[in-house]
Design a protein around this motif. Structure first.
Motif, short mmCIF file in Angstrom:
data_model
loop_
_atom_site.label_atom_id
_atom_site.label_comp_id
_atom_site.label_asym_id
_atom_site.label_seq_id
_atom_site.Cartn_x
_atom_site.Cartn_y
_atom_site.Cartn_z
N VAL A 37 10.76 7.59 15.00
CA VAL A 37 11.50 8.47 15.79
C VAL A 37 12.65 7.88 16.54
O VAL A 37 12.35 6.57 16.99
N ASP A 38 13.89 8.09 16.36
CA ASP A 38 14.83 7.64 17.03
C ASP A 38 14.99 7.81 18.53
O ASP A 38 14.30 8.53 19.00
N GLY A 39 16.09 7.16 19.28
CA GLY A 39 16.13 7.33 20.57
C GLY A 39 16.43 8.88 21.25
O GLY A 39 16.04 9.25 22.16
N THR A 40 16.96 9.66 20.22
CA THR A 40 17.41 11.09 20.36
C THR A 40 16.20 11.96 20.00
O THR A 40 16.30 13.16 20.45
N VAL A 93 20.59 7.67 6.26
CA VAL A 93 21.05 6.91 7.64
C VAL A 93 22.53 6.13 7.10
O VAL A 93 22.52 5.49 6.36
N PRO A 94 23.64 6.24 7.98
CA PRO A 94 24.89 5.96 7.62
C PRO A 94 24.74 4.19 7.70
O PRO A 94 24.00 3.74 8.59
N PRO A 95 25.46 3.55 6.98
CA PRO A 95 25.24 2.00 7.04
C PRO A 95 25.45 1.42 8.45
O PRO A 95 24.80 0.49 8.62
N ALA A 96 26.21 1.99 9.25
CA ALA A 96 26.53 1.28 10.58
C ALA A 96 25.29 1.68 11.44
O ALA A 96 25.02 0.71 12.51
N ASP A 97 24.36 2.36 11.16
CA ASP A 97 23.16 2.95 11.79
C ASP A 97 22.06 2.23 11.36
O ASP A 97 20.78 2.45 11.86
N LEU A 98 21.99 1.58 10.11
CA LEU A 98 20.66 1.28 9.32
C LEU A 98 20.07 0.06 10.23
O LEU A 98 18.64 0.32 10.02
N ARG A 99 20.50 -0.88 10.91
CA ARG A 99 19.45 -1.83 11.52
C ARG A 99 18.97 -1.07 12.81
O ARG A 99 17.62 -1.47 12.94
N GLU A 100 19.77 -0.38 13.48
CA GLU A 100 19.13 0.26 14.79
C GLU A 100 17.90 1.10 14.11
O GLU A 100 16.97 1.34 14.66
N ALA A 101 18.28 1.91 12.98
CA ALA A 101 17.22 2.90 12.55
C ALA A 101 15.92 2.04 12.10
O ALA A 101 14.70 2.48 12.20
N ALA A 102 16.15 0.93 11.29
CA ALA A 102 14.91 -0.04 10.97
C ALA A 102 14.21 -0.55 12.04
O ALA A 102 13.07 -0.58 12.08
N ALA A 104 13.84 0.97 15.11
CA ALA A 104 13.07 2.02 15.60
C ALA A 104 11.92 2.55 14.66
O ALA A 104 10.71 2.66 15.15
N VAL A 105 11.96 2.43 13.25
CA VAL A 105 10.70 2.49 12.36
C VAL A 105 9.61 1.54 12.45
O VAL A 105 8.52 1.92 12.46
#
Length: 240
Positions: A37-40, A93-102, A104-105
């Motif tokens: 789950v992400d920060g939001t 997930v957009p490319p710019a957000d992939l690292r942050e999403a990874a 979080a996962v």
């Protein structure tokens, strides 16, 4: 009026913060899910080649229902805290957000496939994010639904992370002291006591194995940060 428990939207967001996806339903078919789950509060799904979501074009979305399960481990056994069903729209997930999403996962579902997902190869593992439509919750004896605005406008308890650290410490090192304190406060035996929930409004103790009882101990007033929470917890463990 003194508030004894967090608002339900805050409690649900707290459960989501600690939960992991277990199942995802798409077009009436369900299968296992991995992610976080992400920060939001939006579910994140790690999808491998061959799974239903994998071939979805980056610009498209699809209606999904994601089951999020939160549990607490006591004496090596997992006990359910709550189940959330999040219905919304899954999109890559957009490319710019992939690292942050990874990242979080990885906190909920460590998996080497995350490295490949960050590379953005459409033929490899992919990360999807679910924009929330509504959330159905089942926690203890409470159930209901939050719409997207209620869910996303809330947040986990501001002292959530510190509370979880303190809770683990008490359960690992101070359960005898917890048991004596609870018995002193309620005036009767409290078999197999465990600190179950800890938040800015109070503490919940779980007592019993076969038929557990939850006992709530509200603070005199909500705490305003980790130091105040630690002081409140110390007073609970050492009643006078």
């Amino acid at each position: 009026m003194h508030v004894k428990v967090p608002p339900i939207s805050e409690r649900v967001r707290g459960l989501a913060h600690a939960a992991a996806p277990t199942h995802v339903s798409i077009d009436g078919s369900a299968g296992p899910a991995r992610g976080g789950v992400d920060g939001t509060g939006r579910p994140l799904l790690l999808v491998r080649p061959g799974e239903p979501l994998h071939g979805l074009p980056a610009a498209d979305d699809v209606v999904v229902t994601v089951d999020l399960s939160a549990s607490r481990t006591l004496a090596g056994v997992e006990h359910p805290r709550g189940l959330l069903k999040v219905q919304g729209w899954a999109q890559a997930v957009p490319p710019a957000d992939l690292r942050e999403a990874a990242v979080a996962v990885a906190g909920r579902c460590p998996d080497e496939a995350l490295f490949a997902a960050v590379e953005g190869d459409p033929a490899g593992p992919r990360l999807f994010r679910v924009d929330v439509g509504y959330v159905i919750y089942l926690t203890g004896q409470e159930s209901g639904m939050l719409d997207a605005e209620q869910y996303l406008a809330a947040g986990p308890d501001p002292v959530h992370d510190a509370a979880e650290r303190m809770l683990r410490h008490v359960n690992e090192a101070h359960r005898e002291q917890l048991g004596r304190a609870v018995e002193s406060l309620v005036g009767e035996p409290a078999p197999e006591p465990w600190l179950w929930e800890l938040d800015r409004y109070g503490a919940t103790v779980r007592s019993g194995l076969a038929d557990p009882t939850l006992i709530r101990f509200p603070w005199p007033s909500p705490v305003d940060g980790p130091p105040a929470l630690e002081r409140a917890l110390s007073r609970l463990l050492c009643p006078r």
